[in-house]
Design a protein around this motif. Structure first.
Motif, PDB file in Angstrom:
ATOM      1  N   UNK A 252       0.866  -1.167   0.000  1.00 47.43           N
ATOM      2  CA  UNK A 252       0.000   0.000   0.000  1.00 47.43           C
ATOM      3  C   UNK A 252       0.905   1.220   0.000  1.00 47.43           C
ATOM      4  N   UNK A 253       0.353   2.360  -0.389  1.00 45.09           N
ATOM      5  CA  UNK A 253       1.219   3.529  -0.553  1.00 45.09           C
ATOM      6  C   UNK A 253       0.623   4.779   0.096  1.00 45.09           C
ATOM      7  N   UNK A 254       1.525   5.719   0.400  1.00 46.25           N
ATOM      8  CA  UNK A 254       1.194   7.088   0.796  1.00 46.25           C
ATOM      9  C   UNK A 254       2.028   8.029  -0.058  1.00 46.25           C
ATOM     10  N   UNK A 255       1.514   9.245  -0.239  1.00 50.70           N
ATOM     11  CA  UNK A 255       2.288  10.318  -0.850  1.00 50.70           C
ATOM     12  C   UNK A 255       2.068  11.557  -0.001  1.00 50.70           C
ATOM     13  N   UNK A 256       3.175  12.144   0.455  1.00 55.76           N
ATOM     14  CA  UNK A 256       3.090  13.388   1.215  1.00 55.76           C
ATOM     15  C   UNK A 256       4.253  14.277   0.813  1.00 55.76           C
ATOM     16  N   UNK A 257       3.948  15.398   0.174  1.00 61.65           N
ATOM     17  CA  UNK A 257       4.996  16.272  -0.332  1.00 61.65           C
ATOM     18  C   UNK A 257       5.863  15.536  -1.340  1.00 61.65           C
ATOM     19  N   UNK A 258       7.163  15.538  -1.102  1.00 59.43           N
ATOM     20  CA  UNK A 258       8.100  14.840  -1.993  1.00 59.43           C
ATOM     21  C   UNK A 258       8.533  13.505  -1.410  1.00 59.43           C
ATOM     22  N   UNK A 259       7.678  12.905  -0.629  1.00 53.54           N
ATOM     23  CA  UNK A 259       7.941  11.583  -0.084  1.00 53.54           C
ATOM     24  C   UNK A 259       6.865  10.605  -0.568  1.00 53.54           C
ATOM     25  N   UNK A 260       7.327   9.458  -1.042  1.00 53.39           N
ATOM     26  CA  UNK A 260       6.425   8.346  -1.365  1.00 53.39           C
ATOM     27  C   UNK A 260       6.773   7.195  -0.418  1.00 53.39           C
ATOM     28  N   UNK A 261       5.767   6.586   0.157  1.00 53.45           N
ATOM     29  CA  UNK A 261       5.966   5.513   1.136  1.00 53.45           C
ATOM     30  C   UNK A 261       5.265   4.266   0.635  1.00 53.45           C
ATOM     31  N   UNK A 262       5.961   3.151   0.646  1.00 51.36           N
ATOM     32  CA  UNK A 262       5.328   1.871   0.357  1.00 51.36           C
ATOM     33  C   UNK A 262       5.383   1.015   1.619  1.00 51.36           C
ATOM     34  N   UNK A 263       4.314   0.265   1.864  1.00 48.96           N
ATOM     35  CA  UNK A 263       4.257  -0.639   3.019  1.00 48.96           C
ATOM     36  C   UNK A 263       3.822  -2.003   2.510  1.00 48.96           C
ATOM     37  N   UNK A 264       4.692  -2.978   2.641  1.00 51.82           N
ATOM     38  CA  UNK A 264       4.396  -4.329   2.185  1.00 51.82           C
ATOM     39  C   UNK A 264       4.903  -5.363   3.170  1.00 51.82           C
ATOM     40  N   UNK A 265       5.169  -6.558   2.670  1.00 53.54           N
ATOM     41  CA  UNK A 265       5.666  -7.617   3.542  1.00 53.54           C
ATOM     42  C   UNK A 265       6.727  -8.410   2.800  1.00 53.54           C
ATOM     43  N   UNK A 266       7.466  -9.179   3.560  1.00 56.80           N
ATOM     44  CA  UNK A 266       8.376 -10.157   2.983  1.00 56.80           C
ATOM     45  C   UNK A 266       8.571 -11.282   3.988  1.00 56.80           C
ATOM     46  N   UNK A 267       8.980 -12.433   3.469  1.00 54.30           N
ATOM     47  CA  UNK A 267       9.277 -13.576   4.326  1.00 54.30           C
ATOM     48  C   UNK A 267      10.748 -13.539   4.703  1.00 54.30           C
ATOM     49  N   UNK A 268      11.014 -13.739   5.984  1.00 57.98           N
ATOM     50  CA  UNK A 268      12.400 -13.695   6.440  1.00 57.98           C
ATOM     51  C   UNK A 268      13.171 -14.942   6.051  1.00 57.98           C
ATOM     52  N   UNK A 269      12.440 -16.033   5.738  1.00 61.26           N
ATOM     53  CA  UNK A 269      13.060 -17.244   5.230  1.00 61.26           C
ATOM     54  C   UNK A 269      11.990 -18.074   4.546  1.00 61.26           C
ATOM     55  N   UNK A 270      12.393 -19.149   3.880  1.00 57.61           N
ATOM     56  CA  UNK A 270      11.465 -19.942   3.091  1.00 57.61           C
ATOM     57  C   UNK A 270      10.349 -20.516   3.939  1.00 57.61           C
ATOM     58  N   UNK A 271       9.138 -20.496   3.382  1.00 59.11           N
ATOM     59  CA  UNK A 271       7.999 -21.069   4.092  1.00 59.11           C
ATOM     60  C   UNK A 271       8.118 -22.572   4.231  1.00 59.11           C
ATOM     61  N   UNK A 272       8.979 -23.204   3.424  1.00 57.89           N
ATOM     62  CA  UNK A 272       9.154 -24.653   3.533  1.00 57.89           C
ATOM     63  C   UNK A 272       9.988 -25.047   4.744  1.00 57.89           C
TER      64      UNK A 272
END
Length: 693
Positions: A252-272
């Motif tokens: 998901x994203x925000x925009x404020x002035x000259x800043x763009x922010x993305x917020x997501x996820x990632x896996x720290x290691x394999x799900x297996x």
């Protein structure tokens, strides 16, 4: 019934599956509700005044409801059965992305000592004394989690869960420039509409944003953020940010002035592979300098344990909420990293770990605040007990956690609520309280004049509804219970000292509740109509717009989308001024996500997506449009624009277009309307609704 037919029935009948029944949360919730029930932590109702039958009859609360307790239980067990079946439909195909995290960013001079902050700016805010029902520390967390595991070990678990399937990810480059085309953006920012938000001044994330000069799109199919110039109805791609190469997904994203922010996820290691100790998902916040829209520059990336839940942006500070689950089988009291969440590579300090008294949960809600201009972390805290949803006022964060009834998964006996004050990024835990029932969403809670007002649905033999008023210590000062027996809350809108609340079973009572006397909330007016409004939008000073469903008065079965306009100039005499049934549509995007709604205050025009499908001869046919409507007291509702989002016919029950339409947004920039889909397709129309692009 076939699984695909069941899924279709659930959607058609507007059966909304609770967040806890989604595959990613189902197993944990199943564990937790058994523990809560076994621990005797589920009282049938709160100890609060109950409205008498005479008062109920006087105020017209569901006078003709005749369903008894057994029929109500059967109804919810049936809903649970359908929900569990739907879980099986999605569960077998459910996957998480499980690529091992490589080249993890480390802050210069990072201190990885257990329980210590890695930067002076994120030092503990200090132990906060004197908060009833909340305690601090690693030891308290360990004991609470151990209590959960002890109860858990007493029960057999007879549900089999499929292993997650890891998805490979192709490496790619980062930002991609399209050359210096910034001259295409307007030199002066025109008026524009942006994300539909709950509270003025408290900004919410979304998948599509605008600042009046540019349109920012999270392209979910390609995992890119695309920046387009927007001028005079024309758009042109300026640059792309490739999130795959940065190991971030579902942003998901925000925009404020000259800043763009993305917020997501990632896996720290394999799900297996087995998790380190607990939840191996982390939330990733990336901050970009976009002064030159053709060359976005990543200036900082911060992380916190757990799956992304919510966020808010207020006065230049970002507040991020994630949910972190602990593997209680692998806990070691001497190693806090086995049961304490981390942020930016180090454990959250001990004084910033909070344990709700008698909590029976293995889930934390992790809260972090970030100064966006300086790209620095200000504060971080974690609350053992979790939060189903968050409501953020202009001064406080409210974390609400429902206690689930394991026999139905639909009826909640009570909810806990924690107040966390915030100012300039500094977080302070202030109070904890409870109320009977559960809330539908963050529109069901409001803070005003030193009080918190809550509209909830609770269970006492049958479903009923209540309005609570709490003080800033979250102590109950007023309550009105027993509203609309056998019905549930569908939508709420607070307007000053009045709460407008829609409940539904077969008809749509719209109640006006006077909150001017906090100790004595009172229903002062109501109107009953077929169907119900699932979303309420203030429309000027004396009008209230409702978007929802038309329904059969005898069976309660929904038939199509319905628009309603209510005159609330006199809350004691609510009137329906106009209604319009959209017979071609069975669903609307605003019902699932209020950010799908566009409202132009200057013209009174409003828009959202409309969708329908039908399943025949083992094929699914879908179609979706973005509709813009006007309202006039003489003409009623008028369709001004119906933009084609797409149509699709496929073998089997496939609702891909349904999700595409849900992620579509409409916006007004200057004299033009832009319809933007999540794959970056943009249609533009002028003020006469003639297509320009």
């Amino acid at each position: 019934m076939e699984d695909k037919e069941l899924e279709k029935r659930l959607k058609e009948e507007n059966v909304i599956i609770p967040e806890s029944l989604k595959p990613e949360n189902m197993k944990t919730k199943l564990d937790e509700v058994k523990m809560k029930q076994a621990a005797g932590n589920m009282a049938p109702s709160e100890d609060v005044p109950v409205i008498t039958k005479e008062e109920s009859d006087k105020n017209g609360f569901s006078k003709d409801n005749t369903s008894n307790s057994n029929s109500s239980k059967k109804k919810f067990l049936y809903v649970f059965g359908m929900a569990a079946s739907l879980l099986l439909v999605f569960g077998l195909g459910y996957f998480v992305r499980g690529n091992k995290l490589t080249n993890e960013r480390k802050n210069p001079g990072e201190d990885t000592t257990v329980g210590k902050s890695n930067e002076d700016t994120t030092a503990s805010d200090g132990k906060e004394e004197g908060i009833p029902h909340i305690s601090n520390g690693y030891e308290k967390s360990y004991k609470a989690l151990s209590r959960f595991q002890d109860y858990y070990n007493k029960y057999d678990r007879n549900i089999v869960y499929e292993d997650a399937v890891a998805e490979s990810k192709n490496s790619a480059s980062g930002a991609v420039s399209k050359g210096d085309t910034s001259k295409l953006a307007p030199s002066v920012t025109p008026s524009f509409t942006d994300t539909n938000e709950r509270t003025e001044g408290v900004h919410e994330d979304d998948v599509i944003k605008t600042d009046g000069k540019y349109i920012y799109v999270y392209n979910s199919s390609r995992e890119k953020v695309e920046i387009y110039s927007a001028k005079d109805g024309k758009t042109e791609l300026q640059s792309k940010i490739n999130l795959v190469s940065l190991d971030s997904y579902d942003s998901n994203i925000y925009v404020t002035g000259d800043r763009l922010i993305t917020i997501g996820y990632r896996e720290k290691e394999s799900a297996y592979s087995s998790s380190r100790y607990s939840d191996n998902t982390e939330t990733v916040v990336m901050i970009y300098n976009i002064k030159d829209r053709t060359e976005p520059e990543l200036i900082e990336s911060v992380t916190q344990d757990g799956a992304y839940n919510e966020s808010r942006l207020v006065d230049g500070y970002l507040y991020v909420f994630s949910n972190y689950y602990v593997n209680t089988n692998e806990m070691d009291e001497e190693n806090p990293e086995t049961y304490i969440p981390a942020a930016d590579g180090s454990l959250i300090p001990e004084d910033d770990i909070y344990v709700i008294d008698n909590c029976m949960s293995k889930s934390y809600t992790v809260v972090k605040s970030i100064d966006i201009e300086d790209a620095t972390v200000v504060s971080k805290k974690a609350y053992l007990g979790g939060a189903d949803l968050c409501y953020v006022s202009t001064d406080n964060i409210y974390l609400i956690d429902s206690y689930y009834n394991s026999s139905s998964f639909s009826i909640t006996d009570k909810s806990g609520i924690v107040r966390v004050s915030y100012k300039d990024g500094r977080l302070r835990t202030e109070a904890k309280g409870t109320f009977a029932g559960y809330v539908k969403d963050h529109y069901s809670i409001d803070e005003a004049d030193g009080y918190v007002r809550v509209c909830s649905t609770y269970y006492s033999n049958v479903e009923k509804n209540a309005v609570y008023v709490l003080n800033m210590n979250l102590e109950k000062v007023g309550v009105l219970k027993g509203i609309a027996k056998n019905e549930t809350i569908k939508s709420v809108r607070f307007m000053g000292d009045t709460a407008y609340m829609v409940t539904f079973r077969r008809t749509d009572p719209l109640f006006a509740v006077d909150l001017s006397d906090p100790e004595n909330p009172e229903i002062i007016g109501y109107i009953k109509l077929p169907g119900f409004s699932d979303y309420l939008q203030p429309y000027g000073d004396n009008l209230l717009l409702g978007v929802g469903f038309s329904a059969d008065e005898k069976t309660g079965r929904t038939t199509c989308i319905k628009l309603s306009m209510f005159d609330i100039s006199d809350p004691t005499e609510i009137k329906e001024l106009a209604t319009k049934e959209l017979l071609d549509y069975t669903h609307s995007g605003v019902i699932d996500n209020t950010k799908n709604f566009m409202f132009d205050k200057e013209t009174g025009l409003f828009g959202t997506t409309f969708y329908s499908d039908y399943y025949e001869n083992e094929e699914t046919t879908e179609y979706a449009n973005y509709g813009i409507y006007s309202y006039d007291e003489k003409k009623g509702f008028e369709l001004k624009l119906e933009a084609d989002i797409g149509n699709n016919t496929s073998y089997g029950y496939d609702t891909a277009l349904y999700y595409t339409s849900a992620a579509t947004r409409g916006m007004m920039i200057g004299d033009y309307y832009y319809i933007v889909t999540a794959d970056g397709a943009i249609q533009t129309f002028d003020k006469t609704f003639k297509q320009v692009q």
